[in-house]
Design a protein around this motif. Sequence first.
Motif, PDB file in Angstrom:
ATOM      1  N   GLU A 110       0.817  -1.213   0.000  1.00 33.64           N
ATOM      2  CA  GLU A 110       0.000   0.000   0.000  1.00 33.64           C
ATOM      3  C   GLU A 110       0.854   1.270   0.000  1.00 33.64           C
ATOM      4  OE1 GLU A 110      -3.976   1.572   2.132  1.00 33.64           O
ATOM      5  OE2 GLU A 110      -2.453   0.760   3.475  1.00 33.64           O
ATOM      6  N   ARG A 113       1.522   2.655  -3.464  1.00 34.62           N
ATOM      7  CA  ARG A 113       0.316   2.717  -4.296  1.00 34.62           C
ATOM      8  C   ARG A 113       0.463   3.707  -5.451  1.00 34.62           C
ATOM      9  NH1 ARG A 113      -5.677   2.216  -3.036  1.00 34.62           N
ATOM     10  NH2 ARG A 113      -4.971   1.242  -1.125  1.00 34.62           N
ATOM     11  N   TYR A 142      -4.056  -4.464  -2.411  1.00 34.84           N
ATOM     12  CA  TYR A 142      -2.989  -3.940  -1.575  1.00 34.84           C
ATOM     13  C   TYR A 142      -2.775  -4.727  -0.286  1.00 34.84           C
ATOM     14  CZ  TYR A 142      -3.228  -0.311  -4.980  1.00 34.84           C
ATOM     15  OH  TYR A 142      -3.215   0.340  -6.178  1.00 34.84           O
TER      16      TYR A 142
END
Length: 169
Positions: A110, A113, A142
């Motif tokens: 994450e 991202r 994620y």
Amino acid sequence: MTALVVHESHWGNTRQVAQAIADGLADSDGGPVQVVDVAAAPSPLPAGVDLVVLGGPTHAFSMSRPTTRRDAHDHGAEPGHEGRGIREWLATLPTGDTSCAVATFDTRAEQVRRLPGSAARAAGRFVSRHRLGRMVATESFYVEDSPGPLVDGELERARAWGRALASLA
């Protein structure tokens, strides 16, 4: 519709996402869905497969390579996944048949991202470039860190994506 969900998973996160996608596909009453580890994935594809969903972890902004799989293993990933990844499996498929729909997904940390590079996008480009199928979708899911766990809500999102794929294929 007959679907084949092929995954490469080192920590178990991508396997969980693959199963959730398969559950979503099955929820749509589209037909049989088989989930297989990339090490056991068939080549060529069995006759009658209408949709291939292919997923793996993002390693170094792309699909894994032998070196990145060894690194994952050296950092505690499940043993037995150092050999064939989705990159190598794709290279075994015969080219020129675009009758099968293909969707790709990846798992990524994450915290990266917003960074470019994704195993799903790289696999999608490979599929299109080598005419291995008709690309219909690409998605990222994620994890909190390489070993996981998945970010809250990702399995539900994967199931919903599987249901949506059934209508695209």
